[in-house]
Design a protein around this motif. Structure first.
Motif, short mmCIF file in Angstrom:
data_model
loop_
_atom_site.label_atom_id
_atom_site.label_comp_id
_atom_site.label_asym_id
_atom_site.label_seq_id
_atom_site.Cartn_x
_atom_site.Cartn_y
_atom_site.Cartn_z
N ILE A 190 0.84 -1.20 0.00
CA ILE A 190 0.00 0.00 0.00
C ILE A 190 0.87 1.25 0.00
CG2 ILE A 190 -1.70 1.33 1.33
CD1 ILE A 190 -2.87 -1.31 2.28
N LEU A 191 1.96 1.22 0.76
CA LEU A 191 2.90 2.35 0.78
C LEU A 191 3.45 2.60 -0.62
CD1 LEU A 191 4.74 4.47 2.07
CD2 LEU A 191 6.29 2.61 2.74
N ALA A 192 3.79 1.53 -1.33
CA ALA A 192 4.31 1.68 -2.70
C ALA A 192 3.25 2.32 -3.60
CB ALA A 192 4.73 0.32 -3.25
N GLN A 193 2.01 1.89 -3.46
CA GLN A 193 0.92 2.50 -4.23
C GLN A 193 0.81 4.00 -3.91
OE1 GLN A 193 -2.30 -0.21 -2.96
NE2 GLN A 193 -2.57 -0.73 -5.12
N PHE A 194 0.93 4.32 -2.64
CA PHE A 194 0.86 5.71 -2.20
C PHE A 194 1.98 6.53 -2.85
CE2 PHE A 194 2.58 8.92 0.71
CZ PHE A 194 1.46 9.67 1.02
N LEU A 195 3.19 5.98 -2.88
CA LEU A 195 4.32 6.70 -3.45
C LEU A 195 4.17 6.88 -4.96
CD1 LEU A 195 7.18 4.99 -1.41
CD2 LEU A 195 6.38 7.36 -1.18
N VAL A 196 3.61 5.87 -5.62
CA VAL A 196 3.35 6.00 -7.06
C VAL A 196 2.36 7.13 -7.31
CG1 VAL A 196 2.30 4.87 -9.07
CG2 VAL A 196 3.86 3.59 -7.59
N SER A 209 10.75 -3.97 -5.19
CA SER A 209 11.88 -4.85 -5.49
C SER A 209 12.33 -5.60 -4.24
CB SER A 209 13.04 -4.03 -6.05
OG SER A 209 14.17 -4.85 -6.30
N GLU A 210 12.35 -4.91 -3.12
CA GLU A 210 12.75 -5.55 -1.86
C GLU A 210 11.78 -6.68 -1.49
OE1 GLU A 210 12.96 -2.39 0.93
OE2 GLU A 210 14.97 -1.73 0.32
N ILE A 211 10.49 -6.41 -1.65
CA ILE A 211 9.49 -7.43 -1.31
C ILE A 211 9.64 -8.65 -2.21
CG2 ILE A 211 7.02 -7.95 -1.25
CD1 ILE A 211 6.52 -5.04 -0.50
N ILE A 212 9.88 -8.42 -3.50
CA ILE A 212 10.04 -9.53 -4.44
C ILE A 212 11.24 -10.40 -4.06
CG2 ILE A 212 10.60 -10.12 -6.83
CD1 ILE A 212 8.93 -7.64 -7.65
N VAL A 233 2.25 -7.23 -5.81
CA VAL A 233 3.51 -6.49 -5.85
C VAL A 233 4.18 -6.65 -7.21
CG1 VAL A 233 5.89 -6.49 -4.97
CG2 VAL A 233 3.97 -6.44 -3.37
N LYS A 234 4.22 -7.87 -7.70
CA LYS A 234 4.86 -8.14 -9.00
C LYS A 234 4.12 -7.44 -10.13
CE LYS A 234 6.83 -12.62 -7.68
NZ LYS A 234 6.79 -14.10 -7.88
N LYS A 235 2.79 -7.43 -10.06
CA LYS A 235 2.01 -6.75 -11.11
C LYS A 235 2.28 -5.25 -11.10
CE LYS A 235 -1.85 -10.05 -11.09
NZ LYS A 235 -3.29 -10.25 -10.73
N LEU A 236 2.29 -4.66 -9.91
CA LEU A 236 2.55 -3.22 -9.83
C LEU A 236 3.96 -2.90 -10.29
CD1 LEU A 236 1.69 -0.39 -9.02
CD2 LEU A 236 2.36 -0.93 -6.66
N SER A 237 4.91 -3.73 -9.89
CA SER A 237 6.31 -3.50 -10.27
C SER A 237 6.48 -3.55 -11.79
CB SER A 237 7.20 -4.54 -9.60
OG SER A 237 8.55 -4.35 -9.97
N SER A 238 5.85 -4.54 -12.41
CA SER A 238 6.00 -4.69 -13.87
C SER A 238 5.30 -3.57 -14.64
CB SER A 238 5.44 -6.04 -14.31
OG SER A 238 4.03 -6.12 -14.05
#
Length: 240
Positions: A190-196, A209-212, A233-238
């Motif tokens: 969720i934090l990553a989504q917030f930062l995006v 990347s760290e989570i993966i 996480v992988k979907k958002l990262s890609s």
């Protein structure tokens, strides 16, 4: 009578499998081999972990989740104590009755326990469930300077509430406290989504990347437990 006992046994086994995120094949074993499958599940996944009293308790709660609430209400009526009221509130929360859980938690604070950190954290969680951001902030501010608040889920919910109320900068400050390695996977996603959303893509990529990488070193139970969030996480990262 025998039929209902078999159904009750199956219900408990499925409830236990879902609760503990066990492999999906157990559902087929339990459903298509009602008696044998359930017995195998009990002896491989339950009896070696919990005693019979706990198993019986879970069976009752799985079949009739309101029974626990009723029993705890009777206990509170008999002895109106702080702990009895909190126990009732916890049961209401577990049943998804957040409004009544909030009422009981707040009543418990009317005694000399008005600074009980555990209850305040539960109120923060409960108000977050009903999306009352002002109340989340109100109760979080009572404990934000305490050591046990730092890096906790309560602080994370505080950050989300601040963001919803327009205090984005302070919200981000608190949200980032949850970014701890090998834990808090859902919150970090969720934090990553917030930062995006805030245009801080590089920071988001680093967290994802760290989570993966961490997911590659998970134990089998944790891989099952966090499979959904890791896939997200992988979907958002890609996509970045």
């Amino acid at each position: 009578m025998q039929y209902f006992l078999i159904i009750a046994l199956q219900a408990f086994c499925i409830y236990h499998a879902v609760k503990n995120r066990n492999n999906y094949y157990w559902f087929f074993v339990i459903l298509f081999l009602p008696v044998i499958g359930s017995v195998i599940y009990l002896f491989t996944k339950v009896f070696n972990k919990k005693d019979l009293d706990v198993v019986q308790h879970e069976i009752v709660n799985a079949i009739n989740p309101t029974k626990k609430v009723k029993d705890l209400q009777k206990q509170l009526d008999f002895a109106d104590t702080f702990q009895n009221r909190v126990n009732l509130a916890d049961a209401l929360f577990e049943n998804g009755d957040f409004t009544n859980a909030i009422q009981e938690y707040e009543k418990s604070l009317e005694s000399n326990h008005n600074q009980d950190v555990g209850v305040l954290k539960k109120l923060i969680e409960s108000y977050a469930k009903v999306q009352n951001h002002e109340k989340v902030i109100f109760y979080a501010e009572k404990i934000e300077n305490l050591t046990e608040f730092k890096g906790s889920r309560s602080q994370f919910l505080f950050g989300l509430a601040l963001e919803e109320q327009g205090d984005s900068e302070k919200g981000e400050e608190h949200l980032k406290q949850i970014d701890q390695r090998y834990s808090n996977y859902h919150e970090r996603y969720i934090l990553a989504q917030f930062l995006v959303k805030k245009g801080k893509t590089d920071e988001a990529k680093e967290i994802l990347s760290e989570i993966i990488v961490e997911s590659q070193h998970m134990t089998k139970p944790n891989r099952n437990k966090y499979r959904t969030v890791v896939n997200d996480v992988k979907k958002l990262s890609s996509s970045l």
